[in-house]
Design a protein around this motif. Structure first.
Motif, mmCIF file in Angstrom:
data_model
loop_
_atom_site.group_PDB
_atom_site.id
_atom_site.type_symbol
_atom_site.label_atom_id
_atom_site.label_comp_id
_atom_site.label_asym_id
_atom_site.label_seq_id
_atom_site.Cartn_x
_atom_site.Cartn_y
_atom_site.Cartn_z
ATOM 1 N N TRP A 82 66.907 37.041 8.914
ATOM 2 C CA TRP A 82 66.371 37.890 9.975
ATOM 3 C C TRP A 82 65.098 37.333 10.586
ATOM 4 C CZ3 TRP A 82 68.527 41.684 12.711
ATOM 5 C CH2 TRP A 82 69.751 42.176 12.253
ATOM 6 N N LEU A 83 64.394 36.499 9.855
ATOM 7 C CA LEU A 83 63.260 35.810 10.462
ATOM 8 C C LEU A 83 63.764 34.874 11.556
ATOM 9 C CD1 LEU A 83 60.239 35.185 10.523
ATOM 10 C CD2 LEU A 83 60.649 33.418 8.805
ATOM 11 N N GLU A 84 64.847 34.182 11.273
ATOM 12 C CA GLU A 84 65.440 33.280 12.271
ATOM 13 C C GLU A 84 65.911 34.069 13.491
ATOM 14 O OE1 GLU A 84 69.031 29.934 12.647
ATOM 15 O OE2 GLU A 84 68.606 30.904 10.717
ATOM 16 N N ILE A 85 66.494 35.239 13.253
ATOM 17 C CA ILE A 85 66.940 36.087 14.364
ATOM 18 C C ILE A 85 65.752 36.521 15.217
ATOM 19 C CG2 ILE A 85 67.890 38.366 14.934
ATOM 20 C CD1 ILE A 85 69.776 38.007 12.509
ATOM 21 N N GLY A 86 64.691 36.985 14.556
ATOM 22 C CA GLY A 86 63.545 37.514 15.282
ATOM 23 C C GLY A 86 62.810 36.483 16.099
ATOM 24 N N LEU A 87 62.801 35.225 15.642
ATOM 25 C CA LEU A 87 62.060 34.167 16.330
ATOM 26 C C LEU A 87 62.956 33.290 17.198
ATOM 27 C CD1 LEU A 87 59.671 33.015 13.441
ATOM 28 C CD2 LEU A 87 59.238 34.708 15.243
ATOM 29 N N CYS A 88 64.230 33.594 17.268
ATOM 30 C CA CYS A 88 65.198 32.756 17.977
ATOM 31 C C CYS A 88 64.812 32.559 19.443
ATOM 32 C CB CYS A 88 66.587 33.374 17.881
ATOM 33 S SG CYS A 88 67.877 32.380 18.665
ATOM 34 N N THR A 89 64.944 31.320 19.925
ATOM 35 C CA THR A 89 64.617 30.998 21.320
ATOM 36 C C THR A 89 65.839 30.504 22.097
ATOM 37 O OG1 THR A 89 63.953 28.767 20.648
ATOM 38 C CG2 THR A 89 62.215 30.436 20.774
ATOM 39 N N LYS A 90 67.015 30.631 21.519
ATOM 40 C CA LYS A 90 68.234 30.228 22.220
ATOM 41 C C LYS A 90 68.552 31.252 23.309
ATOM 42 C CE LYS A 90 70.296 27.993 18.157
ATOM 43 N NZ LYS A 90 71.437 28.026 17.192
ATOM 44 N N PRO A 91 69.274 30.836 24.359
ATOM 45 C CA PRO A 91 69.701 31.814 25.375
ATOM 46 C C PRO A 91 70.517 32.935 24.736
ATOM 47 C CG PRO A 91 70.072 29.567 26.147
ATOM 48 C CD PRO A 91 69.693 29.456 24.696
ATOM 49 N N ALA A 92 70.391 34.117 25.279
ATOM 50 C CA ALA A 92 71.120 35.262 24.743
ATOM 51 C C ALA A 92 72.624 35.019 24.786
ATOM 52 C CB ALA A 92 70.783 36.517 25.551
ATOM 53 N N ASN A 93 73.303 35.524 23.786
ATOM 54 C CA ASN A 93 74.768 35.560 23.810
ATOM 55 C C ASN A 93 75.149 36.856 24.521
ATOM 56 O OD1 ASN A 93 77.520 35.963 23.259
ATOM 57 N ND2 ASN A 93 77.383 34.856 21.319
ATOM 58 N N ARG A 94 75.345 36.760 25.821
ATOM 59 C CA ARG A 94 75.487 37.974 26.634
ATOM 60 C C ARG A 94 76.754 38.756 26.310
ATOM 61 N NH1 ARG A 94 72.821 36.992 32.609
ATOM 62 N NH2 ARG A 94 70.874 36.036 31.868
ATOM 63 N N VAL A 95 77.804 38.063 25.970
ATOM 64 C CA VAL A 95 79.052 38.761 25.644
ATOM 65 C C VAL A 95 78.863 39.634 24.410
ATOM 66 C CG1 VAL A 95 81.450 38.480 24.909
ATOM 67 C CG2 VAL A 95 80.515 37.009 26.717
ATOM 68 N N GLU A 96 78.298 39.066 23.339
ATOM 69 C CA GLU A 96 78.102 39.824 22.104
ATOM 70 C C GLU A 96 77.028 40.898 22.276
ATOM 71 O OE1 GLU A 96 79.897 39.597 19.143
ATOM 72 O OE2 GLU A 96 81.173 38.517 20.563
ATOM 73 N N ALA A 97 75.988 40.574 23.035
ATOM 74 C CA ALA A 97 74.935 41.560 23.276
ATOM 75 C C ALA A 97 75.475 42.773 24.016
ATOM 76 C CB ALA A 97 73.793 40.923 24.072
ATOM 77 N N GLU A 98 76.323 42.554 24.992
ATOM 78 C CA GLU A 98 76.906 43.670 25.740
ATOM 79 C C GLU A 98 77.819 44.512 24.861
ATOM 80 O OE1 GLU A 98 78.604 42.475 29.459
ATOM 81 O OE2 GLU A 98 76.749 41.501 30.160
ATOM 82 N N LYS A 99 78.522 43.858 23.930
ATOM 83 C CA LYS A 99 79.327 44.623 22.966
ATOM 84 C C LYS A 99 78.418 45.528 22.133
ATOM 85 C CE LYS A 99 83.035 41.210 22.307
ATOM 86 N NZ LYS A 99 83.671 40.278 21.326
ATOM 87 N N GLY A 100 77.252 45.002 21.728
ATOM 88 C CA GLY A 100 76.317 45.799 20.951
ATOM 89 C C GLY A 100 75.766 46.968 21.743
ATOM 90 N N ILE A 101 75.458 46.758 23.002
ATOM 91 C CA ILE A 101 74.940 47.836 23.858
ATOM 92 C C ILE A 101 75.978 48.933 24.022
ATOM 93 C CG2 ILE A 101 74.232 48.394 26.221
ATOM 94 C CD1 ILE A 101 72.972 45.510 26.233
ATOM 95 N N GLU A 102 77.202 48.548 24.303
ATOM 96 C CA GLU A 102 78.273 49.536 24.448
ATOM 97 C C GLU A 102 78.466 50.314 23.148
ATOM 98 O OE1 GLU A 102 81.769 47.557 25.853
ATOM 99 O OE2 GLU A 102 80.728 46.647 27.570
ATOM 100 N N LEU A 103 78.379 49.629 22.025
ATOM 101 C CA LEU A 103 78.541 50.302 20.727
ATOM 102 C C LEU A 103 77.377 51.251 20.465
ATOM 103 C CD1 LEU A 103 80.052 50.692 18.099
ATOM 104 C CD2 LEU A 103 78.945 48.619 17.208
#
Length: 350
Positions: free
Chosen positions: A20-41
């Motif tokens: 989760w430290l890696e997740i919190g500090l991540c600088t890669k472009p967002a994975n928009r497909v997966e992020a949108e799935k999370g928002i809908e959920l």
């Protein structure tokens, strides 16, 4: 009562913290497909219809697009999501025979408080404070740009790493289903901050720069955090400072800054960057008294005035701090007494 972890749980905790430290500090472009799935959920869990999703390049851009008419609906949405989390925490803490009632009242009275405010005594995070600093620094930077409406209603995506790590950990270790947080966890793993309105959700890209040293935001010549649209935060050793202080080379930084800067931590970082020797030289410092690691200096303010400053050494971080004291102080003891009587205690000293 669950007040400690077994050896195997402690080892597994290290793995989750790293994840989760890696997740919190991540600088890669967002994975928009997966992020949108999370928002809908997340909306579905809150029993709300699927929103229109608008992508932005930073939290600043997201809040600049918010509409006053959406505020009440926005609060309902964030409150609904967080109350689901609260109910989950209460339910599962009972299953674990752990009394967590002390964490709950503030959530029921103030649903805008982020998940990162959860505190768990047995769940150690030596890096936990970095999320508070990142969140507060970004919010202050947004305020400085003139945007304050709905600022408290952000959900923090990847920067909810501390609390979401906790839920992820107990879900696995104790084989619990915490479905109420699956949407937020999926969002955090794939993007940054978001503003959830009833019909529209503004989602920010992740920061593309995030520089950390010893679990503190730190960059000596460039932004510590930056988003794709240029929105930035500057920091030295976990202290938010101006762009000027960071990007100006040490040899060109004006030592007189310490005479006008009101924030003690910022002054400390100016001293650390410039170097105590150069500051004393440029300000014609004269030592008028010494006591242990303290020195009382007379500094030239540059306008035919001289004033005493207390020089203090911080052994824990190996740097110096300068603090102005009453002009009548002639000794270190007088300066310390004045500080104590004034309620100005040198907290940086150990």
């Amino acid at each position: 009562m669950l007040d400690k972890l077994t050896q195997s749980e402690t080892q597994k905790l290290k793995e989750y913290k790293a994840k989760w430290l890696e997740i919190g500090l991540c600088t890669k472009p967002a994975n928009r497909v997966e992020a949108e799935k999370g928002i809908e959920l997340a909306y579905k869990i809150a029993k709300l219809p699927k929103p229109k999703i608008v992508w932005t390049l930073s939290p600043l851009m997201a809040i600049s697009m918010e509409k006053e008419k959406d505020l009440e609906c926005h609060k309902v949405i964030k409150g609904s999501i967080l109350r689901k989390a609260i109910n989950s925490l209460e339910k599962y803490s009972k299953e674990l025979a752990y009394d967590m009632q002390w964490t709950l009242p503030k959530f029921f009275s103030a649903p805008e408080i982020p998940l990162s405010s959860f505190r768990v005594p047995w769940f150690p995070f030596e890096w936990a404070s970095i999320w508070d600093f990142i969140i507060s620094s970004l919010k202050i930077s947004i305020e400085e740009k003139g945007y304050t409406n709905a600022l408290q209603n952000f959900c923090y995506g990847q920067h909810e790493a501390r609390s979401l790590c906790y839920f992820d950990f107990i879900k696995d270790v104790y084989n619990l289903e915490i479905k109420e947080l699956e949407g937020l966890q999926l969002i955090a793993k794939n993007t940054g901050w978001f503003l959830p309105y009833q019909n529209t959700c503004y989602v920010s890209e992740r920061h593309n720069i995030c520089k950390v040293k010893n679990m503190k935001l730190h960059s000596t010549n460039s932004p510590a955090i930056q988003y794709p649209d240029g929105f930035s935060v500057y920091a030295l050793n976990g202290v938010r400072v101006s762009k000027e202080i960071v990007e100006t080379p040490a040899e060109k930084l004006d030592p007189h800054l310490i005479l006008t800067e009101k924030n003690a931590e910022v002054r400390r970082e100016i001293v650390r960057k410039i170097g105590i020797e150069r500051i004393c030289y440029k300000l014609n410092a004269k030592v008028i008294d010494k006591l242990d690691d303290y020195e009382l200096l007379l500094l030239d303010l540059g306008d035919n005035r001289k004033r005493p400053y207390l020089k203090m050494r911080n052994p824990s971080i190996h740097t110096y701090h300068l603090e102005g004291v009453r002009p009548t102080c002639k000794t270190v003891l007088e300066a310390l007494k004045w500080r104590n009587d004034s309620g100005i205690v040198p907290q940086i000293l150990t």
